[in-house]
Design an enzyme around this catalytic site. Structure first.
Site, PDB file in Angstrom:
ATOM      1  CE1 TYR A 112      56.186  60.276  -8.476  1.00  0.00           C
ATOM      2  CE2 TYR A 112      54.736  61.726  -7.250  1.00  0.00           C
ATOM      3  CZ  TYR A 112      55.288  60.476  -7.448  1.00  0.00           C
ATOM      4  OH  TYR A 112      54.934  59.434  -6.631  1.00  0.00           O
ATOM      5  CD1 TRP A 114      50.796  58.923  -7.603  1.00  0.00           C
ATOM      6  CD2 TRP A 114      49.279  57.271  -7.580  1.00  0.00           C
ATOM      7  NE1 TRP A 114      51.259  57.940  -6.768  1.00  0.00           N
ATOM      8  CE2 TRP A 114      50.356  56.927  -6.738  1.00  0.00           C
ATOM      9  CE3 TRP A 114      48.218  56.393  -7.713  1.00  0.00           C
ATOM     10  CZ2 TRP A 114      50.382  55.710  -6.038  1.00  0.00           C
ATOM     11  CZ3 TRP A 114      48.243  55.198  -7.010  1.00  0.00           C
ATOM     12  CH2 TRP A 114      49.326  54.863  -6.190  1.00  0.00           C
TER      13      TRP A 114
HETATM   14  N1  LIG Z   1      43.332  56.409   0.706  1.00  0.00           N
HETATM   15  C1  LIG Z   1      44.555  56.636   0.203  1.00  0.00           C
HETATM   16  N2  LIG Z   1      45.429  55.621   0.091  1.00  0.00           N
HETATM   17  C2  LIG Z   1      46.676  55.857  -0.396  1.00  0.00           C
HETATM   18  C3  LIG Z   1      47.072  57.137  -0.854  1.00  0.00           C
HETATM   19  C4  LIG Z   1      46.116  58.194  -0.712  1.00  0.00           C
HETATM   20  O1  LIG Z   1      46.392  59.359  -1.077  1.00  0.00           O
HETATM   21  N3  LIG Z   1      44.888  57.905  -0.191  1.00  0.00           N
HETATM   22  N4  LIG Z   1      48.322  57.333  -1.385  1.00  0.00           N
HETATM   23  C5  LIG Z   1      49.069  56.175  -1.842  1.00  0.00           C
HETATM   24  C6  LIG Z   1      50.494  56.451  -2.009  1.00  0.00           C
HETATM   25  S1  LIG Z   1      50.997  57.340  -3.373  1.00  0.00           S
HETATM   26  C7  LIG Z   1      51.429  55.994  -1.162  1.00  0.00           C
HETATM   27  S2  LIG Z   1      53.077  56.328  -1.452  1.00  0.00           S
HETATM   28  C8  LIG Z   1      51.075  55.184   0.008  1.00  0.00           C
HETATM   29  C9  LIG Z   1      51.826  55.677   1.234  1.00  0.00           C
HETATM   30  O2  LIG Z   1      51.697  54.791   2.270  1.00  0.00           O
HETATM   31  P1  LIG Z   1      52.347  55.163   3.677  1.00  0.00           P
HETATM   32  O3  LIG Z   1      53.690  55.717   3.475  1.00  0.00           O
HETATM   33  O4  LIG Z   1      52.200  53.972   4.529  1.00  0.00           O
HETATM   34  O5  LIG Z   1      51.335  56.309   4.104  1.00  0.00           O
HETATM   35  P2  LIG Z   1      51.113  57.362   5.238  1.00  0.00           P
HETATM   36  O6  LIG Z   1      49.638  57.405   5.408  1.00  0.00           O
HETATM   37  O7  LIG Z   1      51.801  58.627   4.894  1.00  0.00           O
HETATM   38  O8  LIG Z   1      51.830  56.813   6.532  1.00  0.00           O
HETATM   39  C10 LIG Z   1      51.375  55.688   7.264  1.00  0.00           C
HETATM   40  C11 LIG Z   1      51.533  55.922   8.727  1.00  0.00           C
HETATM   41  O9  LIG Z   1      52.902  56.032   9.103  1.00  0.00           O
HETATM   42  C12 LIG Z   1      52.943  56.660  10.371  1.00  0.00           C
HETATM   43  N5  LIG Z   1      54.202  57.375  10.526  1.00  0.00           N
HETATM   44  C13 LIG Z   1      54.565  58.557   9.981  1.00  0.00           C
HETATM   45  N6  LIG Z   1      55.821  58.876  10.351  1.00  0.00           N
HETATM   46  C14 LIG Z   1      56.251  57.874  11.164  1.00  0.00           C
HETATM   47  C15 LIG Z   1      57.480  57.594  11.839  1.00  0.00           C
HETATM   48  O10 LIG Z   1      58.456  58.356  11.803  1.00  0.00           O
HETATM   49  N7  LIG Z   1      57.551  56.434  12.533  1.00  0.00           N
HETATM   50  C16 LIG Z   1      56.520  55.549  12.594  1.00  0.00           C
HETATM   51  N8  LIG Z   1      56.708  54.409  13.259  1.00  0.00           N
HETATM   52  N9  LIG Z   1      55.358  55.790  11.976  1.00  0.00           N
HETATM   53  C17 LIG Z   1      55.227  56.924  11.257  1.00  0.00           C
HETATM   54  C18 LIG Z   1      51.770  57.615  10.430  1.00  0.00           C
HETATM   55  O11 LIG Z   1      51.090  57.480  11.661  1.00  0.00           O
HETATM   56  C19 LIG Z   1      50.967  57.243   9.219  1.00  0.00           C
HETATM   57  O12 LIG Z   1      49.589  57.119   9.473  1.00  0.00           O
HETATM   58  O13 LIG Z   1      49.685  55.258   0.265  1.00  0.00           O
HETATM   59  C20 LIG Z   1      48.912  55.001  -0.888  1.00  0.00           C
HETATM   60  N10 LIG Z   1      47.534  54.819  -0.483  1.00  0.00           N
HETATM   61  N1  LIG Z   2      53.195  66.382   3.241  1.00  0.00           N
HETATM   62  C1  LIG Z   2      53.166  65.318   2.454  1.00  0.00           C
HETATM   63  N2  LIG Z   2      53.217  65.475   1.113  1.00  0.00           N
HETATM   64  C2  LIG Z   2      53.184  64.397   0.317  1.00  0.00           C
HETATM   65  C3  LIG Z   2      53.095  63.078   0.840  1.00  0.00           C
HETATM   66  C4  LIG Z   2      53.056  62.936   2.262  1.00  0.00           C
HETATM   67  O1  LIG Z   2      53.003  61.827   2.796  1.00  0.00           O
HETATM   68  N3  LIG Z   2      53.073  64.075   3.022  1.00  0.00           N
HETATM   69  N4  LIG Z   2      53.049  61.997  -0.001  1.00  0.00           N
HETATM   70  C5  LIG Z   2      53.687  62.148  -1.299  1.00  0.00           C
HETATM   71  C6  LIG Z   2      53.367  61.030  -2.187  1.00  0.00           C
HETATM   72  S1  LIG Z   2      53.768  59.478  -1.588  1.00  0.00           S
HETATM   73  C7  LIG Z   2      52.863  61.183  -3.439  1.00  0.00           C
HETATM   74  S2  LIG Z   2      52.759  59.814  -4.451  1.00  0.00           S
HETATM   75  C8  LIG Z   2      52.486  62.506  -3.957  1.00  0.00           C
HETATM   76  C9  LIG Z   2      51.225  62.475  -4.845  1.00  0.00           C
HETATM   77  O2  LIG Z   2      51.179  63.603  -5.637  1.00  0.00           O
HETATM   78  P1  LIG Z   2      50.407  63.621  -7.041  1.00  0.00           P
HETATM   79  O3  LIG Z   2      50.477  62.289  -7.685  1.00  0.00           O
HETATM   80  O4  LIG Z   2      50.906  64.784  -7.818  1.00  0.00           O
HETATM   81  O5  LIG Z   2      48.919  63.890  -6.570  1.00  0.00           O
HETATM   82  P2  LIG Z   2      47.526  63.674  -7.321  1.00  0.00           P
HETATM   83  O6  LIG Z   2      46.540  64.480  -6.553  1.00  0.00           O
HETATM   84  O7  LIG Z   2      47.249  62.226  -7.471  1.00  0.00           O
HETATM   85  O8  LIG Z   2      47.775  64.370  -8.726  1.00  0.00           O
HETATM   86  C10 LIG Z   2      47.349  63.829  -9.926  1.00  0.00           C
HETATM   87  C11 LIG Z   2      46.814  64.931 -10.820  1.00  0.00           C
HETATM   88  O9  LIG Z   2      46.504  64.363 -12.085  1.00  0.00           O
HETATM   89  C12 LIG Z   2      45.252  64.871 -12.531  1.00  0.00           C
HETATM   90  N5  LIG Z   2      44.700  63.895 -13.481  1.00  0.00           N
HETATM   91  C13 LIG Z   2      43.981  62.776 -13.229  1.00  0.00           C
HETATM   92  N6  LIG Z   2      43.680  62.144 -14.377  1.00  0.00           N
HETATM   93  C14 LIG Z   2      44.215  62.878 -15.386  1.00  0.00           C
HETATM   94  C15 LIG Z   2      44.243  62.724 -16.800  1.00  0.00           C
HETATM   95  O10 LIG Z   2      43.733  61.768 -17.366  1.00  0.00           O
HETATM   96  N7  LIG Z   2      44.916  63.687 -17.506  1.00  0.00           N
HETATM   97  C16 LIG Z   2      45.524  64.744 -16.924  1.00  0.00           C
HETATM   98  N8  LIG Z   2      46.150  65.621 -17.707  1.00  0.00           N
HETATM   99  N9  LIG Z   2      45.493  64.911 -15.572  1.00  0.00           N
HETATM  100  C17 LIG Z   2      44.860  63.990 -14.832  1.00  0.00           C
HETATM  101  C18 LIG Z   2      44.452  65.033 -11.265  1.00  0.00           C
HETATM  102  O11 LIG Z   2      43.361  65.908 -11.462  1.00  0.00           O
HETATM  103  C19 LIG Z   2      45.531  65.573 -10.310  1.00  0.00           C
HETATM  104  O12 LIG Z   2      45.611  66.967 -10.378  1.00  0.00           O
HETATM  105  O13 LIG Z   2      52.279  63.405  -2.857  1.00  0.00           O
HETATM  106  C20 LIG Z   2      53.414  63.480  -2.002  1.00  0.00           C
HETATM  107  N10 LIG Z   2      53.236  64.560  -1.047  1.00  0.00           N
HETATM  108 MO   LIG Z   3      53.157  57.862  -3.221  1.00  0.00          MO
END
Ligand SMILES: Nc1nc2c(c(=O)[nH]1)N[C@H]1C(S)=C(S)[C@@H](COP(=O)(O)OP(=O)(O)OC[C@H]3O[C@@H](n4cnc5c(=O)[nH]c(N)nc54)[C@H](O)[C@@H]3O)O[C@H]1N2
Ligand SMILES: Nc1nc2c(c(=O)[nH]1)N[C@H]1C(S)=C(S)[C@@H](COP(=O)(O)OP(=O)(O)OC[C@H]3O[C@@H](n4cnc5c(=O)[nH]c(N)nc54)[C@H](O)[C@@H]3O)O[C@H]1N2
Ligand SMILES: [Mo]
Length: 766
Positions: A112, A114
């Site tokens: 898993y 990105w």
């Molecule tokens: N800059 C940036 N943007 C991203 C990402 C990133 O790593 N960096 N990751 C991307 C990815 S993979 C995803 S999945 C999305 C995720 O998008 P979201 O799931 O929306 O992301 P979060 O920032 O975890 O949460 C948003 C807000 O939900 C609120 N929250 C948390 N728990 C609760 C709760 O129980 N109740 C309520 N009402 N609010 C709560 C928190 O205050 C938090 O700031 O974002 C994407 N966008």
């Molecule tokens: N506590 C907490 N944990 C969370 C979350 C949260 O809200 N709270 N959010 C969750 C969510 S929504 C998500 S989506 C996950 C995200 O978790 P990940 O998707 O695993 O996080 P990334 O840091 O995007 O990891 C991508 C990796 O790919 C590598 N990479 C980039 N380009 C390439 C390439 O071309 N080739 C190879 N081989 N590698 C490459 C990067 O260096 C990096 O190490 O985290 C989850 N974890």
């Molecule tokens: Mo995500």
């Protein structure tokens, strides 16, 4: 002048690369993007930093003593630099050994993550195509983003992705909407990204149009910062994880005041009758009144009642953040949100109904035509073994163990080899100390990455990849109107290879190069992917320029649909002709399929159940940790770069907490803090603010894990603290957002952070 520079793209945007002597010296924002993100600039100094992996590496114990040797030394042993020929032979032999001795299901390659944008050089696609040629692997199902919804919403609406991809956007809200009630806010920081790439960032402009049109906003969230200040939102600072109770309180008010829409329930839904006795308390003796909801959420009953009345009177859009699914019982908020929207009777109307997570990425709220982009065919996996994505630690700890998942009783495979390409489980997984112990179980761990992440450091074999700046590719994202011809801007380090070439070399060694490569090189693959996309797009009335035109200009933008997209409009207009893909063809407020699973933790209708950890828990730690997405990076990516580092305080992750909680603990702004619970600990730096409600502490994810000998992360990775338990037997999703901790001032000498330095590397004498 910059317009002539080569275009490059990643999940956070499109940039033009300025290059000098084969090195990227600067990235310039894409002239089409009115609201560019600075996340991308963080790669410039990271490209050739010490954290870059410049050659294939093998962990010393593994190299000297073979698979399974000293696996507790992963992350501690030195690495030995080897040649591509040598590493290719080692990997091919080991893969063959595991497959022939234990079967292909003993290889876990869920992988898993990105990775990077670009349709061809997509690490997982390349890896899975390769492994499918080699006999298959155990895979993972669903995402960390919203696994609970991916399992649950199809039971309720027939599909989750279909409706997420046809979100009613800001254009429709501005034209027809009056009120947006957002559980978890509209965190525009998250809209900097789009999976697969984003040409132009549009959320801020979309929101501005909505405000100008007079739409008002309510932010139900522990943090006021989850909405832009200019939205002038009403902030209802609810306790985390209490949203389902609030929704039930709203529903109860609607019902008892006859403000709901019985005709909609009758025509478009099934099971309201079975849900009502729960709502009114007939089944459990507890009416789900506004007063009841107020006690759970610590909002006022009057605010809840007033909001219900307002929602019934106005064209209302309910947005439920993805984050709510990443909590214990994370199936419930979307189900109850749909039920509440159905009771309002506005589903399928312009500007009203329900949205899954406005601003969770740039497209959720955008107005686009879906791009039917072709991808690298992954072939057929002959192995049928899989796990729900977040159950990896359970799987490693418990080979052969039984688990429930979405109506199925399954068993965990016995994993001998783990392979990760393009993901970082030591970023994304919960309870990292427990994960690290389980990680000692497999005999071999292989990681492809371009930098020394905590995962790469804990591999036996490290295969260094290139970055998106070092290869030609195509950005074609499902929910973004831009197609970008990505141009190679810089040479990779001499020891790095494209993931495709890594797997191609392995395929050659194992005797199936032709099958893997399809007889095509990079250029031919890109042409193939583009021509196929152009054909698909043509069939859907989306004209794309021909290959040469695209390569010359560098980009293409598909105009938005003529009329704004309205989710479930077709179903509303013709519920028989456009029946949902549920057993009833309607919205399942009560779902017999789910009820028949007989899960105590996921009954047949939306239900408030106490999470295992929340502010209502007795006898546990007093503060609720929100580990949300970072604003200056994507997950752990580019944490080593200048942009992410600029958001740290003295090199560590900021921790937001309320003045009341700070004072109680003698904490002031800038103090070094230790966050801890029974699972682990990490350091962070205090930021004291009224923008977070009392009892809640926020620390972004993404700081590279840097544990000391006691497992305390010196850098500030909140997954040192989170619990690793499934959302429920149905979804088995991750539950990072249900986590209690305590915080104290750190009094010792602050330990240095080492995570951006490479591990010890030995060079053999040649
Ligand atoms: N800059 C940036 N943007 C991203 C990402 C990133 O790593 N960096 N990751 C991307 C990815 S993979 C995803 S999945 C999305 C995720 O998008 P979201 O799931 O929306 O992301 P979060 O920032 O975890 O949460 C948003 C807000 O939900 C609120 N929250 C948390 N728990 C609760 C709760 O129980 N109740 C309520 N009402 N609010 C709560 C928190 O205050 C938090 O700031 O974002 C994407 N966008
Ligand atoms: N506590 C907490 N944990 C969370 C979350 C949260 O809200 N709270 N959010 C969750 C969510 S929504 C998500 S989506 C996950 C995200 O978790 P990940 O998707 O695993 O996080 P990334 O840091 O995007 O990891 C991508 C990796 O790919 C590598 N990479 C980039 N380009 C390439 C390439 O071309 N080739 C190879 N081989 N590698 C490459 C990067 O260096 C990096 O190490 O985290 C989850 N974890
Ligand atoms: Mo995500």
């Amino acid at each position: 002048m910059t317009r002539e520079l080569p275009l490059t793209a990643n999940h956070w945007g499109v940039y033009r690369a300025e290059v000098s002597e084969g090195r990227v010296t600067a990235l310039h924002d894409f002239e089409q993007d009115g609201d560019p993100s600075d996340i991308g600039h963080g790669i410039v100094d990271a490209l050739n930093a010490p954290s870059r992996i410049t050659a294939p590496m093998v962990r010393e114990s593994w190299l000297n003593h073979g698979p399974g040797s000293n696996t507790d030394q992963r992350g501690k042993d030195a690495f030995v630099e080897v040649s591509w020929d040598e590493v290719t032979a080692l990997v091919a032999d080991e893969l063959t050994r595991v497959r022939d001795t234990h079967g292909s299901q003993a290889i876990y390659a869920g992988s898993y993550g990105w990775a990077s944008a670009g349709r061809f050089h997509h690490a997982q696609s390349q890896m899975k195509r390769f492994l499918n040629c080699a006999g298959g692997f155990t895979r993972s199902l669903y995402t960390y983003s919203f696994a609970a919804a991916e399992a649950m919403v199809p039971h309720v609406l027939g599909s989750y992705r279909e409706f997420m991809n046809t979100t009613t956007g800001w254009r429709s809200v501005a034209q027809s909407g009056e009120l947006v009630v957002a559980f978890g806010g509209i965190p525009v920081k998250n809209a900097q990204i789009e999976s697969g790439g984003v040409g132009a960032h549009t959320q801020r402009a979309g929101l501005r149009n909505a405000i100008e049109a007079g739409v008002s906003f309510v932010n139900i969230s522990p943090m006021s910062g989850d909405m832009l200040p200019e939205l002038n939102a009403q902030w209802l600072p609810a306790r985390p994880n209490s949203d389902v109770a609030i929704m039930l309180g709203l529903a109860h008010t609607l019902y008892t005041e006859s403000l709901h829409d019985p005709d909609f329930m009758e025509r478009y839904c099934v099971g309201f009758d079975q849900f009502l006795p729960y709502l009114t308390g007939e089944t459990d003796g507890q009416p789900k009144t506004a007063v009841w909801a107020a006690e759970i959420s610590e909002l006022s009953a009057e605010d809840i009642r007033a909001l219900a009345r307002r929602m019934a009177k106005q064209r209302t859009m309910i947005s439920v953040s993805w984050s709510l699914t990443r909590a214990h019982h994370g199936e419930q908020p979307f189900w109850m949100g749909i039920t509440l929207a159905a009771m309002l009777g506005q589903i399928g109307l312009p500007g009203g109904g329900i949205t899954f997570g406005y601003a969770a990425s740039n497209s959720i709220g955008g107005d686009y035509r879906q791009m039917p982009g072709a991808s690298v065919p992954q072939g057929q996996n002959p192995v049928d073994s899989f796990i729900p994505v977040a159950r990896i630690t359970d799987m490693l700890e418990n080979p052969g163990g039984r688990f429930d998942f979405d109506g199925q009783a399954l068993r965990y495979p016995d994993i001998r080899l783990v392979w990760w390409a393009g993901g970082n489980p030591y970023h994304h997984h919960q309870d990292l100390n427990r994960f690290a112990r389980a990680w000692e179980k497999p005999e071999t761990v292989i990681v492809n990455d371009w930098c020394w992440t905590a995962t790469a450091r804990r591999a036996d074999i490290v295969l260094p990849s290139t970055t998106h700046l070092e290869r030609n590719d195509l950005m074609m994202s499902l929910r973004d109107p831009y197609v970008i011809a990505m141009k190679k801007a810089a040479e990779p380090p001499r020891g790095a290879r494209n993931d495709h070439d890594i797997f191609r070399g392995l395929a050659a060694r194992m005797g199936f190069e032709e099958e893997f490569s399809g007889g095509m090189d990079e250029g031919e693959w890109l042409r193939w992917l583009y021509d196929k996309t152009r054909q698909n797009a043509g069939a859907e009335g989306l004209g794309l320029p021909d290959w040469h035109e695209l390569q010359d200009k560098g980009w293409h933008r598909t105009p938005p649909p003529d009329t704004p997209t309205v989710m479930m409009q077709a179903f509303r207009e013709d519920p028989e002709g456009h029946a949902l893909a549920t057993p009833s063809g309607k919205i399942e407020v009560f779902c017999k399929t789910v009820a028949d699973f007989g899960y105590a933790d996921c009954p047949g209708h939306p239900t408030w159940m106490e999470p295992y950890e929340w502010l209502g828990s007795v006898g546990k730690h007093p503060l609720h940790l929100i580990s949300n997405q970072p604003s200056k990076k994507l997950h752990s990516q580019l944490d080593q770069g200048s942009v992410s580092r600029s958001s740290k305080i003295n090199g560590r992750e900021p921790v937001l907490l309320n003045p009341a909680d700070a004072t109680q603990r003698g904490i002031t702004e800038g103090d070094l803090l230790r966050l801890f619970n029974e699972r682990g600990a990490c350091l962070g730096v205090a930021q004291v603010s009224e923008n977070i409600r009392p009892g809640v502490v926020q620390m972004s994810t993404g700081s590279w894990w840097d544990p000391d000998d006691d497992g305390m992360c010196r850098h500030g990775n909140p997954n040192a603290l989170t619990r690793d338990l499934g959302t429920s037997s149905l979804g088995q999703g991750p539950t990072a957002h249900s986590c209690l901790i305590e915080v104290e001032r750190f009094t010792g000498t602050p330990p240095p952070v080492h995570t951006f330095e490479p591990p010890v590397i030995r060079h053999r004498k040649s």
